[in-house]
Motif scaffolding. Sequence first.
Motif, PDB file in Angstrom:
ATOM      1  N   MET A 287       1.290  -1.037  -0.137  1.00  0.00           N
ATOM      2  CA  MET A 287       0.154   0.024   0.190  1.00  0.00           C
ATOM      3  C   MET A 287       0.996   1.425  -0.379  1.00  0.00           C
ATOM      4  N   ALA A 288       2.172   1.080   0.729  1.00  0.00           N
ATOM      5  CA  ALA A 288       2.472   2.150   0.774  1.00  0.00           C
ATOM      6  C   ALA A 288       3.173   3.165  -0.439  1.00  0.00           C
ATOM      7  N   ALA A 289       3.492   1.724  -1.654  1.00  0.00           N
ATOM      8  CA  ALA A 289       4.010   1.377  -2.310  1.00  0.00           C
ATOM      9  C   ALA A 289       2.735   2.493  -3.535  1.00  0.00           C
ATOM     10  N   GLN A 290       2.184   2.011  -2.875  1.00  0.00           N
ATOM     11  CA  GLN A 290       1.254   2.533  -4.274  1.00  0.00           C
ATOM     12  C   GLN A 290       0.206   3.870  -3.942  1.00  0.00           C
ATOM     13  N   LEU A 291       0.287   3.998  -2.562  1.00  0.00           N
ATOM     14  CA  LEU A 291       0.685   5.770  -2.328  1.00  0.00           C
ATOM     15  C   LEU A 291       1.809   7.124  -2.583  1.00  0.00           C
ATOM     16  N   ALA A 292       2.891   6.015  -2.822  1.00  0.00           N
ATOM     17  CA  ALA A 292       3.889   6.745  -2.930  1.00  0.00           C
ATOM     18  C   ALA A 292       3.773   7.226  -4.486  1.00  0.00           C
ATOM     19  N   LEU A 293       3.127   6.253  -5.022  1.00  0.00           N
ATOM     20  CA  LEU A 293       3.258   6.969  -6.640  1.00  0.00           C
ATOM     21  C   LEU A 293       2.348   8.204  -7.420  1.00  0.00           C
ATOM     22  N   LEU A 294       1.101   8.596  -6.133  1.00  0.00           N
ATOM     23  CA  LEU A 294       0.645   9.541  -6.431  1.00  0.00           C
ATOM     24  C   LEU A 294       1.165  10.817  -5.944  1.00  0.00           C
ATOM     25  N   GLY A 295       2.222  10.218  -5.117  1.00  0.00           N
ATOM     26  CA  GLY A 295       3.108  11.768  -4.948  1.00  0.00           C
ATOM     27  C   GLY A 295       4.040  12.562  -6.095  1.00  0.00           C
ATOM     28  N   GLU A 296       3.782  12.111  -7.046  1.00  0.00           N
ATOM     29  CA  GLU A 296       4.382  12.785  -8.291  1.00  0.00           C
ATOM     30  C   GLU A 296       2.792  13.557  -9.114  1.00  0.00           C
ATOM     31  N   PRO A 297       3.320  14.387  -9.329  1.00  0.00           N
ATOM     32  CA  PRO A 297       1.817  15.235 -10.006  1.00  0.00           C
ATOM     33  C   PRO A 297       1.903  14.521 -11.408  1.00  0.00           C
ATOM     34  N   GLY A 298       2.246  14.535 -12.304  1.00  0.00           N
ATOM     35  CA  GLY A 298       2.359  13.852 -13.283  1.00  0.00           C
ATOM     36  C   GLY A 298       1.487  12.710 -13.104  1.00  0.00           C
ATOM     37  N   ARG A 299       1.416  11.400 -12.560  1.00  0.00           N
ATOM     38  CA  ARG A 299       1.425  10.680 -12.223  1.00  0.00           C
ATOM     39  C   ARG A 299      -0.693  10.664 -11.544  1.00  0.00           C
ATOM     40  N   LEU A 300      -0.836  11.717 -10.222  1.00  0.00           N
ATOM     41  CA  LEU A 300      -1.907  12.211 -10.363  1.00  0.00           C
ATOM     42  C   LEU A 300      -2.520  11.973 -10.617  1.00  0.00           C
ATOM     43  N   ALA A 301      -2.087  13.620 -11.687  1.00  0.00           N
ATOM     44  CA  ALA A 301      -3.052  13.996 -13.211  1.00  0.00           C
ATOM     45  C   ALA A 301      -3.708  12.900 -13.613  1.00  0.00           C
TER      46      ALA A 301
END
Length: 88
Positions: A1-15
Amino acid sequence: MAAQLALLGEPGRLALLLAMRHAGPIPVSDLALVTGMRDTAVSQALRLLRDAGLVVAERDGRVMRYRLRGEHVGRLLDDLLAVLDSAI
């Protein structure tokens, strides 16, 4: 889960995830257009998101469309946006 949440920290991936949340299944070229990212950057980000189990790819003729991998990912994004909105 931590790895998935870490992916959300990058603005491009979140967008990209937010675009898929609002648009549903969408091709790379359209994701690049709505996020202002290059096709290659979108493809690289989608590979990471797919490997983490956040998105899935579906073939539609010659086009690959990407969508969130389940409603739980959409709810996570909605909750994240609600927390951010309340903090502003």
